[in-house]
Design a protein around this motif. Structure first.
Motif, PDB file in Angstrom:
ATOM      1  N   LYS A  47       0.948  -1.187  -0.103  1.00 39.07           N
ATOM      2  CA  LYS A  47       0.068  -0.077  -0.109  1.00 39.07           C
ATOM      3  C   LYS A  47       0.720   1.103  -0.146  1.00 39.07           C
ATOM      4  O   LYS A  47       1.996   1.307   0.809  1.00 39.07           O
ATOM      5  N   ALA A  48       0.375   2.175  -0.533  1.00 41.89           N
ATOM      6  CA  ALA A  48       1.100   3.559  -0.684  1.00 41.89           C
ATOM      7  C   ALA A  48       0.965   4.179   0.592  1.00 41.89           C
ATOM      8  O   ALA A  48      -0.212   4.072   1.358  1.00 41.89           O
ATOM      9  N   LYS A  49       2.023   4.873   1.121  1.00 43.63           N
ATOM     10  CA  LYS A  49       1.607   5.484   2.462  1.00 43.63           C
ATOM     11  C   LYS A  49       1.474   6.905   2.298  1.00 43.63           C
ATOM     12  O   LYS A  49       2.392   7.823   1.580  1.00 43.63           O
ATOM     13  N   LEU A  60     -10.750  12.832   5.910  1.00 43.09           N
ATOM     14  CA  LEU A  60     -10.008  12.569   4.546  1.00 43.09           C
ATOM     15  C   LEU A  60      -9.160  11.336   4.900  1.00 43.09           C
ATOM     16  O   LEU A  60      -9.017  10.353   3.868  1.00 43.09           O
ATOM     17  N   ALA A  61      -8.537  10.993   5.936  1.00 42.00           N
ATOM     18  CA  ALA A  61      -7.998   9.914   6.191  1.00 42.00           C
ATOM     19  C   ALA A  61      -8.552   8.669   6.358  1.00 42.00           C
ATOM     20  O   ALA A  61      -8.276   7.819   5.811  1.00 42.00           O
ATOM     21  N   GLY A  62      -9.811   8.751   7.034  1.00 39.93           N
ATOM     22  CA  GLY A  62     -10.781   7.637   6.762  1.00 39.93           C
ATOM     23  C   GLY A  62     -11.003   7.235   5.467  1.00 39.93           C
ATOM     24  O   GLY A  62     -10.964   5.999   4.993  1.00 39.93           O
ATOM     25  N   TYR A  63     -11.402   8.218   4.586  1.00 36.85           N
ATOM     26  CA  TYR A  63     -11.817   7.713   3.095  1.00 36.85           C
ATOM     27  C   TYR A  63     -10.594   7.234   2.585  1.00 36.85           C
ATOM     28  O   TYR A  63     -10.801   6.240   1.809  1.00 36.85           O
ATOM     29  N   GLY A  90      -7.711   2.066   0.461  1.00 38.57           N
ATOM     30  CA  GLY A  90      -6.668   1.135   0.540  1.00 38.57           C
ATOM     31  C   GLY A  90      -5.342   1.772   0.702  1.00 38.57           C
ATOM     32  O   GLY A  90      -4.307   1.001   0.620  1.00 38.57           O
ATOM     33  N   TYR A  91      -5.211   2.984   1.212  1.00 40.02           N
ATOM     34  CA  TYR A  91      -3.990   3.615   1.396  1.00 40.02           C
ATOM     35  C   TYR A  91      -3.667   3.312   2.955  1.00 40.02           C
ATOM     36  O   TYR A  91      -4.712   3.153   3.640  1.00 40.02           O
ATOM     37  N   ILE A 114      -4.198  12.181  -6.085  1.00 45.17           N
ATOM     38  CA  ILE A 114      -3.125  11.274  -5.772  1.00 45.17           C
ATOM     39  C   ILE A 114      -2.779  10.131  -6.728  1.00 45.17           C
ATOM     40  O   ILE A 114      -1.379  10.049  -6.872  1.00 45.17           O
ATOM     41  N   ASP A 115      -3.498   9.578  -7.483  1.00 46.87           N
ATOM     42  CA  ASP A 115      -3.200   8.554  -8.563  1.00 46.87           C
ATOM     43  C   ASP A 115      -2.372   9.244  -9.482  1.00 46.87           C
ATOM     44  O   ASP A 115      -1.182   8.684  -9.792  1.00 46.87           O
TER      45      ASP A 115
END
Lengths: 394, 394
Positions: free
Chosen positions: A3-5, A19-22, A27-28, A116-117
């Motif tokens: 997983k990307a951090k 935001l973190a939860g989403y 999958g991050y 992000i992608d």
């Protein structure tokens, strides 16, 4: 796949955590910080793959934090997520190299994920390019090492082959021999040898084994050894093949076939008797034909027989002629004629003959004239040899 | 150095021309366009190195123009120079990949020049990286081609060397011979040969030339030829060296020194007479010592003499012994013992002896047990040979 951090930095806990939860649900792996100072600390500890950063924060604002990270020579991508601010903030973010700038309130989190992608994709491409270069560097180093190993091997082989060539130049009792040999690879399929069978009687030959390089060089060793064997047999009175060029060829043909190496060779062998003033030779398909200057007359020794190592039933003819004043012979392998482009074979042979006679069978001058001095990558081995008996006493 | 070409796009002619004039004075080549449509046309015609672009323009605005250029897969860097507009313009420019965003009025043209330098520097770095990769690719291809040429050369040489090895396995009148040879490079400095001198009398030897590869392989050819020469001399009644292992070594030592190749070799040569049931041998420093099983007793044949090709005055001792029932001998080159790591030499010798006797001198089984089957890159050539006379009739 790992997983990307992501590092999410925002002083507004509710914004940060939603935001973190989403992103975790997407999958991050997500780490968080509440201001610039904490952000820098978490960044140093966790080395995230990407930073999402607010601008207006207590203790240390976002631009200052990002400036520190950029100055720290990190190439981590970052996305600014900031409340409606001033244009100069965006310009600053752009200049720092932000991957994106998203204006709060973030109503559609898909936009963040897309940003992000895109940023990760760019990082991935850069990393791939770098990895590709590194792979190329590694491969190059390995190939270089392989080449060095193989070349060292071949250089050592070349040294052995050189040690088997006869001393040059030779001069004794009015007879002179000289030669030059340029291998197209480290080892040569061309070879020459000569020796005095008796005082004033000189046996000499030029051989051109099919192909070039190691395998051909190994066959030249075989041929040289077989000729030496016949010489030994003659010394001990077992056979007189060595006195008869055609018999030597007959013997070599059988030996080459018997060895089952799958190589053939052309070979011209001559016996110069300076006491009787006659010359005797046999030619196993060697080309170009040797050039003879005899008592002022120049001719070529044509009349070839079969090559060695191809035909079980090959027979070899012997020819001889005498001279009264002097004789000079010049031999070359076909590689020598290949250096002259854009001319017919007949023209090249004529040129070779002209060079030989003009330079009075003097090998160093002939080499220069034939352009053999500065040949580095010849397509074929190149060999020239001259045998002379200028002595005009009768 | 070629001047960088800049495309300045602005509908305000005075701004555009003062900027263009300044940049020309700074050493750039400048082309101009007055709106997005003209900008795209000039871009296509002139292929500039960098674009300076206003946003608000008639016909086609700056962002639309830049979007077209980015979509056209161009990697040309661009700098936006725009009047105080909305934040979203900067964000859009950022997302399109703008190198910089400068807000009008441009009071200090040095700022523009600095932005250009920075953008060009980044482009230059990218181009350099790309060129570096291309150079690596080219070098890679050249090295690959060189390796292929050299390897093809060596493979052909290997083929010739293989053709010189004796047929295997040999079995006649109760005598058996078998061997296996693994070259560390394409060609081997190890070599074995054997032949029946008379019915029931088998001469056999194992040689390990210093180094490995081409040069060592060439020396094995020389040695093989010299042994064959002695065999010829014997056939014709000239010398009986071939019947005396020590004399053979004496002869080979002289020949190797005479050749001035600068190579030395170890060689064990044995003569097995199955009619008289005796074994005679001489050892030119070959190690490991051969293992003999004779009538139920196992021993090693120690007592070595000097290596070949080093000492002018070397002398070689001959040893012999008889047997009543059967005899079996196993030979190996030192490369075989090198495959077993982490053990003392004595342990490795003991292991080798155990493997040989356990597998009853059967070469294929011995190879498997010694791990020679799947050796790909051995540090040294590896050779094993077994000679047996199991026949127990007396």
């Amino acid at each position: 796949m790992v997983k990307a951090k992501l590092l999410v930095i925002d002083d507004d806990a509710s914004v940060r955590e939603s935001l973190a939860g989403y992103l975790e649900d997407s999958g991050y792996e997500v780490v968080q910080a509440a201001d610039g100072v904490e952000g820098l600390a978490v960044f140093d500890q966790t080395r995230p793959d990407l930073i999402l950063c607010d601008l207006k924060m207590p203790k240390k604002d976002g631009l200052s934090l990002l400036q520190d990270i950029v100055d720290g020579d990190s190439s981590v991508p970052f996305i600014v997520i900031s409340g409606a601010g001033v244009m100069s903030d965006v310009v600053s973010a752009l200049r720092l190299g932000a991957s994106d700038y998203i204006v709060k309130p973030v109503t559609d989190l898909v936009v963040v994920e897309h940003a992000i992608d895109k940023a990760m994709e760019r990082v991935r491409l850069l990393a791939e390019n770098e990895a590709y270069s590194e792979r190329l560097e590694d491969t190059n180093q390995q190939l270089q090492a392989t080449v060095e190993t193989l070349e060292a091997d071949l250089r050592a082989g070349r040294h052995v082959q050189q040690a088997m060539l006869p001393a040059r130049p030779f001069a004794s009792r009015g007879v002179g021999v000289d030669y030059a040999l340029r291998a197209s690879l480290y080892l040569s399929g061309d070879f020459v040898d000569y020796f005095e069978l008796k005082p004033g009687v000189l046996l000499h030959y030029i051989v051109d084994v099919s192909g070039h390089g190691v395998s051909s060089a190994m066959v030249t060793i075989l041929i040289r050894n077989e000729v030496n064997r016949l010489r030994t047999e003659w010394r001990y009175g077992i056979s007189d093949h060595i006195e008869h060029p055609a018999n030597i060829l007959q013997h070599l043909n059988q030996e080459l076939l018997r060895s089952q190496i799958g190589k053939h060779a052309t070979l011209f062998i001559g016996l110069l008797d300076t006491r009787q003033r006659y010359y005797c030779y046999a030619n196993a398909a060697h080309f170009p034909y040797p050039i003879v200057e005899r008592d002022g007359e120049v001719l070529t020794l044509e009349r070839p027989s079969s090559p060695l190592g191809l035909f079980e039933k090959a027979t070899y003819e012997e020819h001889e002629f005498s001279y009264t004043g002097y004789i000079a012979l010049a031999f070359c392998s076909d590689g020598v004629l290949e250096t002259q482009d854009n001319s017919s074979l007949a023209e090249r042979e004529a040129h070779w003959q002209q060079v030989v006679t003009e330079h009075r069978f003097h090998i160093p001058d002939i080499c220069t004239a034939m352009g053999m001095d500065d040949v580095t990558e010849a397509p074929d081995d190149m060999t020239v040899m001259a045998v002379t008996h200028w002595n005009s006493e009768s």
